[in-house]
Design a protein around this motif. Structure first.
Motif, PDB file in Angstrom:
ATOM      1  N   THR A  80       9.230 -26.721 -44.831  1.00 13.62           N
ATOM      2  CA  THR A  80       7.841 -26.860 -44.408  1.00 13.62           C
ATOM      3  C   THR A  80       7.182 -25.494 -44.253  1.00 13.62           C
ATOM      4  OG1 THR A  80       8.355 -26.815 -42.051  1.00 13.62           O
ATOM      5  CG2 THR A  80       8.451 -28.966 -43.156  1.00 13.62           C
ATOM      6  N   GLN A 101       4.468 -25.741 -53.819  1.00 12.71           N
ATOM      7  CA  GLN A 101       4.767 -27.152 -54.049  1.00 12.71           C
ATOM      8  C   GLN A 101       4.173 -27.536 -55.392  1.00 12.71           C
ATOM      9  OE1 GLN A 101       6.610 -29.743 -54.166  1.00 12.71           O
ATOM     10  NE2 GLN A 101       6.512 -30.170 -51.967  1.00 12.71           N
ATOM     11  N   THR A 122       0.809 -20.737 -51.115  1.00 10.04           N
ATOM     12  CA  THR A 122       0.331 -20.227 -49.832  1.00 10.04           C
ATOM     13  C   THR A 122      -0.083 -18.772 -49.982  1.00 10.04           C
ATOM     14  OG1 THR A 122       2.511 -19.448 -49.148  1.00 10.04           O
ATOM     15  CG2 THR A 122       1.958 -21.749 -48.661  1.00 10.04           C
ATOM     16  N   ARG A 147     -10.003 -25.096 -48.051  1.00  7.99           N
ATOM     17  CA  ARG A 147      -9.453 -26.004 -49.074  1.00  7.99           C
ATOM     18  C   ARG A 147     -10.401 -26.117 -50.273  1.00  7.99           C
ATOM     19  NH1 ARG A 147      -8.095 -30.787 -44.886  1.00  7.99           N
ATOM     20  NH2 ARG A 147     -10.336 -31.008 -45.178  1.00  7.99           N
ATOM     21  N   PHE A 206      -2.518 -23.964 -51.368  1.00  5.76           N
ATOM     22  CA  PHE A 206      -1.585 -24.942 -50.827  1.00  5.76           C
ATOM     23  C   PHE A 206      -2.296 -25.899 -49.866  1.00  5.76           C
ATOM     24  CE2 PHE A 206       1.417 -26.413 -47.618  1.00  5.76           C
ATOM     25  CZ  PHE A 206       2.378 -27.005 -48.425  1.00  5.76           C
ATOM     26  N   THR A 207      -3.289 -25.402 -49.159  1.00  2.00           N
ATOM     27  CA  THR A 207      -4.019 -26.274 -48.233  1.00  2.00           C
ATOM     28  C   THR A 207      -4.679 -27.426 -48.975  1.00  2.00           C
ATOM     29  OG1 THR A 207      -5.875 -24.710 -48.432  1.00  2.00           O
ATOM     30  CG2 THR A 207      -4.447 -24.467 -46.506  1.00  2.00           C
ATOM     31  N   LYS A 210      -1.919 -29.849 -49.958  1.00  4.17           N
ATOM     32  CA  LYS A 210      -1.541 -30.628 -48.777  1.00  4.17           C
ATOM     33  C   LYS A 210      -2.563 -31.740 -48.512  1.00  4.17           C
ATOM     34  CE  LYS A 210      -1.009 -30.125 -43.777  1.00  4.17           C
ATOM     35  NZ  LYS A 210      -1.067 -29.182 -42.628  1.00  4.17           N
ATOM     36  N   TYR A 211      -3.842 -31.431 -48.737  1.00  2.00           N
ATOM     37  CA  TYR A 211      -4.893 -32.428 -48.518  1.00  2.00           C
ATOM     38  C   TYR A 211      -4.744 -33.593 -49.492  1.00  2.00           C
ATOM     39  CZ  TYR A 211      -9.588 -34.476 -48.525  1.00  2.00           C
ATOM     40  OH  TYR A 211     -10.646 -35.351 -48.477  1.00  2.00           O
ATOM     41  N   THR A 213      -1.920 -34.512 -51.270  1.00  2.00           N
ATOM     42  CA  THR A 213      -0.640 -35.223 -51.180  1.00  2.00           C
ATOM     43  C   THR A 213      -0.378 -35.784 -49.793  1.00  2.00           C
ATOM     44  OG1 THR A 213       0.551 -33.174 -50.642  1.00  2.00           O
ATOM     45  CG2 THR A 213       0.352 -33.758 -52.976  1.00  2.00           C
ATOM     46  N   MET A 215       1.224 -34.236 -47.542  1.00  2.00           N
ATOM     47  CA  MET A 215       2.552 -33.785 -47.111  1.00  2.00           C
ATOM     48  C   MET A 215       2.557 -32.275 -46.926  1.00  2.00           C
ATOM     49  SD  MET A 215       4.858 -36.157 -49.657  1.00  2.00           S
ATOM     50  CE  MET A 215       6.364 -35.396 -49.129  1.00  2.00           C
ATOM     51  N   ASP A 216       3.114 -31.856 -45.819  1.00  5.72           N
ATOM     52  CA  ASP A 216       3.181 -30.427 -45.502  1.00  5.72           C
ATOM     53  C   ASP A 216       4.572 -29.885 -45.846  1.00  5.72           C
ATOM     54  OD1 ASP A 216       2.467 -27.961 -44.576  1.00  5.72           O
ATOM     55  OD2 ASP A 216       2.880 -28.412 -42.471  1.00  5.72           O
TER      56      ASP A 216
END
Length: 399
Positions: A80, A101, A122, A147, A206-207, A210-211, A213, A215-216
């Motif tokens: 994570t 990711q 990131t 984002r 990455f943010t 994450k939004y 998917t 998933m962090d």
């Protein structure tokens, strides 16, 4: 008869058969040139490969979770962003961290659907992976925090989608997602497949990943050590930290470039040894050729040897004469071969990449000369000893 006169007689004998002497030394020329060239090529390739690997970052450590196919793995096993921050905060030798990711998608260009690899990165990723922005710009803090629906693409993907047009500011649609291209990038050096960046890669914050998917989690966690000497300690500490933060059943693979560097050096050494053995075989064959020609020469010059012995030439003087002839053939061939071996790298230097220099090993020059001369003397001793052992009366009777 002193050594100077013996040397003069040997040189005169070689002058009277120039073509034979040149052809005899041809094998030595090839063998000695091969030794110099083999070592030069081995050193150049070793230097190039190691410099490429070190350019990726000899102080780079990356971690990924070991995925098992035989049993399901809960979400608690996954790496994570918190793990990434913990590595930077808790491991003293780490100066930078980043995470990625991946998400496989497809883009339609010119009516053709092409697979792309969407990679969420990131902060710190550009520094660790040494990305070079060719057009536009890289993500800034606002892109990460807000984002922003922006992306960077590779030159290959840009050419396939937009042709020769500038892609910066254009939009790209992948599945149901639409992004604005803000830059074109590539890795500063090739990474031998040890990177998330491929020809069809699209990089986004990455943010944003994450939004989409929800998933962090990170597929890969990169850590940059302060220096190559700190890598072993960082590897151990990162592994211990991750095991302490996750269930005991979770497994993580912590990798570095050290093993690859070691393997590259071993392969280079093995290749060098094999090629030098081949060059030595060429010298061995040339030595056999020298011995054969010298034996023929002894037979042809039997009367000459008999006359010299009859007027007082000693056994060792005849021996020295023929050994000197063998030495001149092998030594002269070695010098010519070494010059050829040195001239070829100098000639091709202008055609090599600007940052690649061809190192010439002085040790290979010395070894080539010594081995070539030793080969000539070794294989020339039998004919020389045979000539020195001839009886004067029998030699004078020889027709």
């Amino acid at each position: 008869m002193d050594i100077r006169e013996t040397l003069s007689v040997a040189i005169d004998a070689l002058r009277s058969n120039k073509l034979r002497a040149m052809l005899t030394s041809l094998g030595v020329i090839i063998g000695s040139a091969s030794i110099v060239l083999v070592v030069t090529v081995a050193l150049t390739s070793k230097k190039f490969v190691i410099s490429q690997i070190e350019s990726i970052g000899s102080n780079l450590v990356w971690v990924e979770m070991v995925k098992r196919q035989d049993r399901p793995q809960p979400l608690s096993y996954e790496l994570t962003v918190d793990d990434m921050h913990a590595v930077k905060a808790a491991v003293p030798g780490v100066i930078q961290v980043a995470g990625t990711q991946e998400l496989p998608l497809a883009v339609v260009a010119g009516g053709v659907e092409r697979p792309v690899n969407l990679v969420g990165v990131t902060e710190g990723y550009q520094e660790i992976r040494r990305l070079l922005v060719l057009r536009g710009r890289y993500f800034d803090g606002a892109d990460m925090e807000m984002r922003s629906k922006v992306c960077l693409i590779t030159p290959q993907l840009s050419g396939r989608i937009y042709g020769l047009e500038n892609p910066v500011g254009r939009t790209i649609r992948m599945g149901e997602l639409t992004f604005t291209v803000i830059g074109v990038f590539r890795e500063r050096v090739e990474t031998f497949g040890l990177s998330d960046v491929q020809e069809n890669t699209v990089v986004i914050p990455f943010t944003l990943m994450k939004y989409y998917t929800g998933m962090d989690v990170l597929g890969l966690l990169d850590a940059q050590a302060a220096g190559p000497e700190e890598v072993p300690l960082v590897v151990r500490q990162v592994g211990e930290l991750l095991r302490s933060r996750h269930p005991a059943e979770a497994e993580y693979k912590v990798q570095t470039l050290s093993a690859i560097l070691s393997m590259a050096r071993k392969i280079s050494l093995a290749l060098t040894i094999v090629l030098i053995v081949i060059a030595f075989i060429a010298l061995l064959i040339s030595g056999v050729g020298i011995m054969n020609i010298m034996l023929v020469t002894v037979t042809e010059r039997t009367r000459e040897i008999g006359i010299r012995k009859a007027i007082g030439a000693a056994h060792r003087e005849i021996l020295y004469q023929f050994l000197i002839e063998a030495f001149l053939i092998s030594g002269g061939g070695a010098v010519l071969g070494i010059l050829i071996g040195l001239a070829i790298p100098v000639a091709i230097q202008p055609f090599l990449p600007g940052n690649l220099r061809v190192p010439v090993s002085s040790l290979s020059v010395i070894i080539a000369f010594l081995v070539s001369c030793s080969t000539g003397l070794f294989f020339g001793y039998l004919p020389a000893n045979q000539a020195a052992s001839l009886q004067p009366i029998e030699s004078l009777r020889y027709e």
